[in-house]
Design an enzyme around this catalytic site. Structure first.
Site, PDB file in Angstrom:
ATOM      1  N   GLY A 194      -6.841 -16.674  -1.044  1.00  0.00           N
ATOM      2  CA  GLY A 194      -5.677 -16.447  -0.066  1.00  0.00           C
ATOM      3  C   GLY A 194      -5.434 -14.936  -0.023  1.00  0.00           C
ATOM      4  O   GLY A 194      -6.235 -14.039  -0.258  1.00  0.00           O
ATOM      5  N   CYS A 214      -5.163  -9.871   2.376  1.00  0.00           N
ATOM      6  CA  CYS A 214      -6.283  -9.151   2.749  1.00  0.00           C
ATOM      7  C   CYS A 214      -7.333  -9.773   3.205  1.00  0.00           C
ATOM      8  O   CYS A 214      -7.757  -9.837   4.374  1.00  0.00           O
ATOM      9  CB  CYS A 214      -6.648  -8.079   1.587  1.00  0.00           C
ATOM     10  SG  CYS A 214      -5.546  -6.918   1.642  1.00  0.00           S
ATOM     11  N   GLU A 263      -7.457   1.916   1.328  1.00  0.00           N
ATOM     12  CA  GLU A 263      -7.038   1.469   0.190  1.00  0.00           C
ATOM     13  C   GLU A 263      -7.680   0.154  -0.488  1.00  0.00           C
ATOM     14  O   GLU A 263      -7.864  -0.857   0.239  1.00  0.00           O
ATOM     15  CB  GLU A 263      -5.499   1.328   0.263  1.00  0.00           C
ATOM     16  CG  GLU A 263      -4.839   1.025  -1.301  1.00  0.00           C
ATOM     17  CD  GLU A 263      -5.450   2.071  -2.245  1.00  0.00           C
ATOM     18  OE1 GLU A 263      -5.296   3.358  -2.111  1.00  0.00           O
ATOM     19  OE2 GLU A 263      -6.023   1.852  -3.252  1.00  0.00           O
ATOM     20  N   THR A 306      -5.475  -0.952   6.977  1.00  0.00           N
ATOM     21  CA  THR A 306      -6.753  -1.437   7.067  1.00  0.00           C
ATOM     22  C   THR A 306      -6.976  -1.506   8.745  1.00  0.00           C
ATOM     23  O   THR A 306      -6.082  -2.353   9.408  1.00  0.00           O
ATOM     24  CB  THR A 306      -7.150  -2.720   6.779  1.00  0.00           C
ATOM     25  OG1 THR A 306      -6.811  -2.565   5.043  1.00  0.00           O
ATOM     26  CG2 THR A 306      -8.418  -3.289   6.838  1.00  0.00           C
ATOM     27  N   LYS A 326      -2.422 -16.013  -6.172  1.00  0.00           N
ATOM     28  CA  LYS A 326      -3.173 -15.820  -7.329  1.00  0.00           C
ATOM     29  C   LYS A 326      -2.323 -15.258  -8.407  1.00  0.00           C
ATOM     30  O   LYS A 326      -1.210 -15.029  -8.109  1.00  0.00           O
ATOM     31  CB  LYS A 326      -4.297 -14.433  -7.071  1.00  0.00           C
ATOM     32  CG  LYS A 326      -3.693 -13.162  -6.900  1.00  0.00           C
ATOM     33  CD  LYS A 326      -4.599 -12.005  -6.881  1.00  0.00           C
ATOM     34  CE  LYS A 326      -3.957 -10.829  -6.975  1.00  0.00           C
ATOM     35  NZ  LYS A 326      -5.195  -9.491  -6.844  1.00  0.00           N
ATOM     36  N   LYS A 359      -7.141 -12.085   6.531  1.00  0.00           N
ATOM     37  CA  LYS A 359      -6.768 -11.269   7.662  1.00  0.00           C
ATOM     38  C   LYS A 359      -8.034 -10.333   8.022  1.00  0.00           C
ATOM     39  O   LYS A 359      -8.303 -10.495   9.394  1.00  0.00           O
ATOM     40  CB  LYS A 359      -5.385 -10.654   7.312  1.00  0.00           C
ATOM     41  CG  LYS A 359      -5.125  -9.143   8.105  1.00  0.00           C
ATOM     42  CD  LYS A 359      -4.005  -8.457   7.785  1.00  0.00           C
ATOM     43  CE  LYS A 359      -4.205  -7.512   6.862  1.00  0.00           C
ATOM     44  NZ  LYS A 359      -4.701  -6.281   7.203  1.00  0.00           N
ATOM     45  N   VAL A 362       0.846  -1.153  -0.102  1.00  0.00           N
ATOM     46  CA  VAL A 362       0.085  -0.153  -0.081  1.00  0.00           C
ATOM     47  C   VAL A 362       0.894   1.142  -0.094  1.00  0.00           C
ATOM     48  O   VAL A 362       0.861   2.150  -0.724  1.00  0.00           O
ATOM     49  CB  VAL A 362      -0.967  -0.074   1.270  1.00  0.00           C
ATOM     50  CG1 VAL A 362      -1.715   1.202   1.447  1.00  0.00           C
ATOM     51  CG2 VAL A 362      -2.015  -1.146   1.314  1.00  0.00           C
TER      52      VAL A 362
END
Ligand code: UDX
Length: 448
Positions: free
Chosen positions: A263, A266, A154, A121, A327, A269, A11
């Protein structure tokens, strides 16, 4: 504008580089000296398309600076982005120690009215905590300075983070202050010239928006994965169901791909953190818990299919794994389904030969060195090399080169013509024609 970004992870680095690209002067601060030295040389801690060029060019143009101390930027800037990590604690709650430490430093150093923008976050109420921490420091210094704390979550996706920042769907700004509103409007104006995309709301609303967005997307995936399990028992192909329901505009085609689980840094978590926030507030998050539980089951699904196929006898077998990253488009393996699969296979006495276009180094850091030394786990250089003498091919991450493989070559290389497809990449009709035994997610197995 002169801006400071604290934290050079995904970020922070993307934010810093993109804001510098718009002509601002940006100071990126990170406590890790090695990371800062590397960044100055153009060596990035993460792989992200377009980011290296953006970092190198803006650094060369003197718009993007890297430093290990906040002191270096404080005389130049009075706008601070907090973009440090909020890793999960043991109970799944977000660990705020880094955010609080940064707030403490800001409070101990600022000399001018400032705007502090939280991009990490964080649970609802963190802006208040940051506000209180800064105030406390100012009080200790006997300073009466005005400052605003803004929540500006974000929404970037790994693999397209630069593009997401440059062309945002929306910019969420949580603030009650007119001054902060103006600063944020000016800061983001170059990114939304043709499309007004700023949404102002309360600080707590903005904090919750970020969690709710990620939890909603995770819910869509777990929902489809749950339906997929049912499809497997009813001779239904989830891929047809996906297309059928996606055509309803209220549902849409996005994020309804069944697979071997979500997975990344983000979703896992943030869903865990939201569950923990709910518990702290005496609220039972039944749906969120189910989303999380389904995902845990889903990550075991590839292993379970192999166990079923081989009647529980995996010891001594070798498996080719295609895709390690959580990914495509990233080398990030955090919470990746591949990790769960490989751990299970090796613990069951099997060997793994894995290939990923860019996550090989991440994999070498992820698994015990002993596994590599004992050749229980080998990371190979090419996708077909992985298949040599393997008892099955397991597709875990849907990188493009895996989509249309040379099935004839694969069949010759593998010990058994067996494919376990964790992302439903292959057409069952073609697979049947090529003579493979095939397991997908949410579709009936095909027997060669
Ligand atoms: C996500 C959010 O999309 C982003 O807005 C937020 O800021 C950070 O978290 P990211 O973690 O980069 O971004 O990955 P994303 O592309 O959302 O994919 C997350 C996981 O879901 C991946 O493991 C992916 O394979 C899986 N997924 C996605 C599915 O299993 N099915 C789908 O239909 C979509």
């Amino acid at each position: 504008m002169d801006i400071t970004v604290i934290g050079t992870g995904y970020v922070g680095l993307v934010t810093g580089a993109c804001i510098a690209e718009m002509g601002n002067t940006v100071y990126c601060v990170d406590t890790d000296p090695k990371k800062i030295e590397n960044l100055k040389k153009g060596i990035l801690p993460i792989y992200e398309p377009e980011l290296d060029t953006l970092v190198t060019e803006n650094h060369a143009a003197d718009r993007l600076h890297f430093t290990t101390t906040l002191k270096d930027s404080i005389e130049h800037s009075n706008v601070f982005f907090i973009a440090v990590g909020t890793p999960p604690g043991e109970d799944g709650s977000a660990d705020l120690q880094y955010v609080v430490e940064v707030a403490r430093q800001i409070g101990s150093l600022i000399t001018r009215p400032s705007v502090v923008i939280n991009k990490s976050t964080v649970p609802v109420g963190t802006a208040d905590l940051v506000q209180a921490t800064i105030s406390e420091q100012l009080k200790q210094r006997g300073l009466d300075l005005s400052f605003d704390v803004v929540s500006n979550p974000e929404f970037l996706k790994e693999g397209s983070a630069v593009n997401d920042f440059m062309h945002p769907d929306r910019i969420i700004v949580g603030t009650e202050s007119e001054n902060a509103r103006q600063v944020m409007t000016e800061l983001y104006a170059p990114f939304i010239r043709n499309r007004p995309r700023m949404m102002f709301m309360g600080v707590r609303d903005a904090e919750m928006t970020k969690y709710a967005a990620n939890a909603m997307l995770a819910t869509k995936i777990s929902f489809m994965n749950e339906i997929a399990g049912l499809c497997e028992r009813l001779d239904v192909d989830i891929e047809h169901v996906r297309l059928g329901i996606g055509s309803d505009q209220r549902i849409g085609y996005h994020f309804i791909y069944a697979g071997c689980g979500y997975g990344g840094s983000c979703f896992p978590k943030d869903v865990k953190a939201l569950i923990s926030i709910a518990h702290q507030n005496d609220y039972e998050p039944k749906l969120l818990q189910a989303v999380e539980d389904r995902n845990a089951v889903q990550k075991q699904s590839l292993y379970n299919k192999l166990m079923t196929h081989f009647d529980g006898e995996l010891s001594g077998k070798t498996f080719a794994v295609w895709g390690l990253a959580f990914k495509p488009g990233t080398d990030d393996m955090r919470e990746a389904p591949s990790v769960v699969l490989i751990n299970s296979l090796i613990n069951a006495g099997a060997k793994v030969k894995a290939y990923d276009p860019i996550a090989a180094d991440s994999a070498r850091r992820e698994f015990p060195e002993q596994w590599f030394n004992e050749q229980k786990l080998t990371i190979v250089e090419g996708q077909y090399e992985a298949a040599i003498d393997a008892d099955a091919l397991v597709l875990v991450t849907e990188w493009k080169p895996f989509r249309r493989p040379d099935f004839k070559a694969l069949k010759k290389l593998l010990n058994h013509p067996l494919i376990v497809d964790g992302r439903n990449q292959y057409d069952p009709v073609q697979i049947k024609r090529e003579g493979f035994t095939y397991y997908g997610i949410g579709r009936m197995p095909i027997n060669a």
